[in-house]
Write a protein that holds these residues in place. Structure first.
Motif, short mmCIF file in Angstrom:
data_model
loop_
_atom_site.label_atom_id
_atom_site.label_comp_id
_atom_site.label_asym_id
_atom_site.label_seq_id
_atom_site.Cartn_x
_atom_site.Cartn_y
_atom_site.Cartn_z
N MET A 76 0.84 -1.20 0.00
CA MET A 76 0.00 0.00 0.00
C MET A 76 0.87 1.26 0.00
SD MET A 76 -2.76 1.06 2.95
CE MET A 76 -3.55 2.68 3.00
N LEU A 77 1.92 1.23 0.82
CA LEU A 77 2.84 2.37 0.89
C LEU A 77 3.61 2.52 -0.42
CD1 LEU A 77 3.62 4.45 3.07
CD2 LEU A 77 5.49 2.93 3.73
N ALA A 78 4.03 1.39 -0.99
CA ALA A 78 4.87 1.42 -2.20
C ALA A 78 4.12 1.94 -3.41
CB ALA A 78 5.42 0.03 -2.48
N ASN A 79 2.80 1.91 -3.38
CA ASN A 79 2.03 2.39 -4.53
C ASN A 79 2.34 3.84 -4.87
OD1 ASN A 79 0.72 -0.02 -5.01
ND2 ASN A 79 -1.03 0.47 -3.69
N ALA A 80 2.72 4.62 -3.87
CA ALA A 80 2.99 6.04 -4.10
C ALA A 80 4.49 6.35 -4.12
CB ALA A 80 2.31 6.89 -3.02
N ARG A 81 5.35 5.32 -3.99
CA ARG A 81 6.78 5.58 -3.92
C ARG A 81 7.33 6.17 -5.22
NH1 ARG A 81 11.14 3.92 -5.90
NH2 ARG A 81 10.06 2.26 -7.03
N SER A 82 6.85 5.67 -6.37
CA SER A 82 7.38 6.16 -7.64
C SER A 82 7.07 7.65 -7.83
CB SER A 82 6.82 5.35 -8.80
OG SER A 82 5.40 5.40 -8.82
N ALA A 83 5.88 8.08 -7.39
CA ALA A 83 5.55 9.51 -7.48
C ALA A 83 6.46 10.33 -6.59
CB ALA A 83 4.08 9.73 -7.10
N LEU A 84 6.79 9.80 -5.41
CA LEU A 84 7.71 10.50 -4.52
C LEU A 84 9.10 10.57 -5.13
CD1 LEU A 84 8.49 11.75 -1.78
CD2 LEU A 84 8.81 9.42 -0.90
N ALA A 85 9.55 9.47 -5.72
CA ALA A 85 10.87 9.46 -6.34
C ALA A 85 10.97 10.47 -7.47
CB ALA A 85 11.21 8.06 -6.84
N LEU A 86 9.90 10.63 -8.24
CA LEU A 86 9.90 11.61 -9.32
C LEU A 86 9.92 13.04 -8.77
CD1 LEU A 86 7.32 10.04 -11.81
CD2 LEU A 86 9.78 10.30 -12.16
#
Length: 672
Positions: free
Chosen positions: A472-482
């Motif tokens: 659930m947390l990882a779903n938004a990780r790519s947006a944070l990385a960008l």
């Protein structure tokens, strides 16, 4: 000039996705001088003032070649304000109106509001609002401020502006800006008698009025389907329901901001976040008067709940002995301190239901769903008490929105949402997040929103296991990385203390709490949550000290420096090599793991070595741009090494794995 926007529907989806997440005075007492009373005469005056608003001075349109054209810099037409202003008198006498003023974004960015004292009057049957606002603004720019720009929704008209108790002439212009649901702002610009020095403040007294009806114009203009646009932009003044979410949805109170357009990257959302950050700590006093017609009273639309800035306001209703006369409901906010939020105002006619630590105001057609919502609140309360303490700081208020497909909105301990039937799993997740706000009331977004998001993942862990919670947390990780700068030298990024974007104060903050629970244990983190006092949170390192005092690790400054006080981006971890050696103890091996962190943010990294009979995990601190080696003693032949278990957000992967070959040989660098 007709202004047209054309954008792909896919860009409007960004707005709706973030909207779902957002699913999220100097006077000692209330201003005593009344605001203009809503009347037919005022309606006429409003129409006249609307006609004087001037040209569009910031525009975006399509030329004959189909290219996007930015317009701006055009002269504004002078606005006379009310008939008592010097400009109006000069106009009536045939004298020249004030010269046109071109306001710069630098001037707009300099203005910060620190205090509001408002008298707001609503006539829902006519969608009408009349207000007087006494507020204080400060010059936070880098140069003295000669002009003071003030903005409202394009359907509201400036009537009078006074600066330091003196009438002020002002010009008006229409700005195209998607921070209002109409896609436009009405900007009045005052030339100050004396330039406002950097750091100095001035008191402003304004009157304005107009109508606020539902408008999805900004979303329709970029191609959003009508039903979707209306479900997002539901703000309005109407019988039975008034919902004004403030800047970013409908600008019903004075603001000053740069004009921004949907489709221009994340500028609209950044401007909304900046507005919330600048309002944090401002003071609000408000007197509310709602006039309900006899026909509305007969239809059962007399308001019985008002919510200002996320807090319920008691309404006292007076009904005339003459049934033909309207009823009057009044309420007051005496002295509120704003958090990271816009100023929102809700007035509605609903039926109240008592749930565990919650009052739910529902429509008649949703009465059958209330029991399910109550069960969900009861299901998550013991879990939240175990983490946050036995006694919440406030009640949660849930207000049902008019339509079943309206997109939810939350501010503080208030949730505006359709009260639909749903599965227990869905409702439990909603209530776990929403009820957290009843415990953690902070003007710091990374705490108020971050803890709520964190508790949502913790509830997921309790119900479905750790892997599901991390997914659930990882779903938004790519947006944070960008969003994160790849190097601190390339941009300032957004330190959590002053973050304005949800991907930081929700996603990154939730990751920070996951890392802290690994650093200091669940018990210590829970103790810090319980000890948190928003009134005592006056220094940036307040929460750090709470954790250090609650547990055994008394120096977490390195972690907070990299993750909260500054934005150093994300770690970039790697398993460089692995070497395993048999020990003198039969069947055991010493495994050496060489790791590197090519990012600029440090982290305490879990390293796991796996054999056919055992698994051993140890942790190593890897500072930014560093290497390290950890040695782990393991029973059984080692077969695999893993670094990071998904709790540390990285620029690329968040779990690293390396298969181990024959003992006694070094292994090649691992792949992510």
């Amino acid at each position: 000039m007709k202004v047209v926007w054309r954008r792909a529907v896919r860009r409007s989806c960004r707005w709706l996705a973030l909207a779902c997440v957002l699913s999220p005075a100097a006077l000692p007492a209330q201003t005593t001088t009344s605001a203009p009373t809503p009347s037919s005469q005022n309606n006429v005056e409003t129409e006249q003032n609307q006609a004087k608003k001037g040209k569009v001075i910031f525009s975006r349109s399509i030329n004959d070649d189909g290219q996007v054209v930015n317009g701006g810099g055009g002269a504004t037409e002078a606005g006379a304000g009310s008939t008592g202003t010097p400009a109006a008198k000069a106009s009536a006498a045939g004298a020249a109106l004030p010269p046109a003023i071109t306001t710069t974004d630098a001037e707009r960015s300099s203005v910060v509001y620190t205090d509001f004292d408002m008298d707001v009057r609503l006539r829902p049957s006519q969608h009408y609002l009349a207000a007087r606002a006494l507020f204080t603004v400060r010059n936070d720019g880098k140069a003295p401020l000669r002009h003071l720009p003030l903005q409202l929704s394009s359907t509201l008209a400036w009537e009078q502006i006074r600066v330091e108790r003196r009438d002020a002439a002002f010009t008006q212009a229409v700005l195209n800006s998607d921070t209002d649901h109409t896609g436009q702002l009405n900007e009045a610009t005052v030339t100050l008698p004396e330039p406002l020095a950097v750091g100095a403040s001035v008191q402003v007294d304004v009157r304005y009025s107009g109508t606020v009806e539902q408008s999805a114009r900004r979303l329709l203009a970029i191609g959003t389907p009508g039903d979707v646009a209306n479900a997002s932009d539901w703000d309005r003044i109407s019988g039975g329901f008034t919902g004004l979410r403030g800047f970013g949805n409908v600008v019903w109170y004075p603001v000053t901001a740069k004009p921004v357009i949907l489709g221009d990257g994340a500028r609209v959302f950044d401007e909304i976040g900046q507005h919330k950050l600048e309002l944090s700590g401002a003071h609000l006093r408000l007197a509310l008067t709602v006039e309900t017609t006899a026909s509305e009273v007969g239809a059962g639309l007399t308001p019985n709940i008002a919510i200002v800035d996320g807090q319920p306001v008691s309404l006292a209703t007076t009904q005339s002995s003459d049934p033909a006369l309207p009823s009057i409901a009044v309420g007051h906010v005496e002295n509120a301190t704003l958090g990271f939020e816009t100023i929102s105002l809700f007035v509605a006619s609903r039926t109240a239901h008592t749930l565990p630590n919650t009052t739910l105001w529902a429509l008649p057609e949703s009465e059958g769903n209330v029991a399910e919502w109550s069960e969900a609140a009861g299901a998550v309360m013991p879990f939240l008490r175990s983490w946050l303490g036995q006694t919440p700081r406030s009640q949660l208020t849930i207000l049902e929105l008019p339509e079943s497909n309206d997109i939810p909105f939350e501010t503080g301990a208030m949730l505006a949402t359709p009260v639909r039937a749903a599965t227990p799993e869905v409702l439990n997740n909603v209530m776990a997040h929403a009820l957290t706000h009843a415990w953690v009331l902070s003007r710091r977004a990374w705490l108020s929103e971050g803890v709520a998001h964190f508790m949502g993942t913790m509830w997921m862990e309790k119900q479905q296991g750790r892997d599901q919670a991390l997914a659930m947390l990882a779903n938004a990780r790519s947006a944070l990385a960008l969003a994160e700068p790849s190097s601190p030298g390339e941009s300032d990024g957004q330190p959590l203390l002053t973050a304005i974007s949800p991907v930081y104060y929700r996603t990154k903050a939730a990751y920070v709490f996951w890392m802290l629970r690994e650093l200091v244990t669940d018990e210590t983190l829970s103790a810090a949550f319980r000890a948190y006092d928003p009134k005592a949170d006056t220094t940036p390192d307040y929460f750090e000290h709470l954790i250090e005092q609650a547990g055994d690790r008394h120096n977490l400054q390195w972690f907070f420096n990299d993750w909260v006080y500054r934005d150093r981006g994300l770690p970039d971890l790697a398993i460089d090599s692995v070497y395993s050696t048999p020990t003198a103890m039969a069947g055991s091996y010493l495994v050496s793991v060489n790791l590197s962190n090519n990012g600029y943010a440090g982290a305490e990294v879990p390293v796991q070595v796996i054999s056919e009979v055992a698994t051993m995990t140890q942790r190593i601190v890897l500072a930014g741009r560093s290497k390290g080696t950890i040695r782990i003693l393991l029973q059984g032949t080692p077969t695999e090494v893993r670094a990071n278990d998904g709790t540390i957000p990285e620029t690329d992967a968040s779990i690293h794995s390396k298969l181990i070959g024959q003992p006694g040989t070094a292994q090649a660098p691992a792949t992510k």
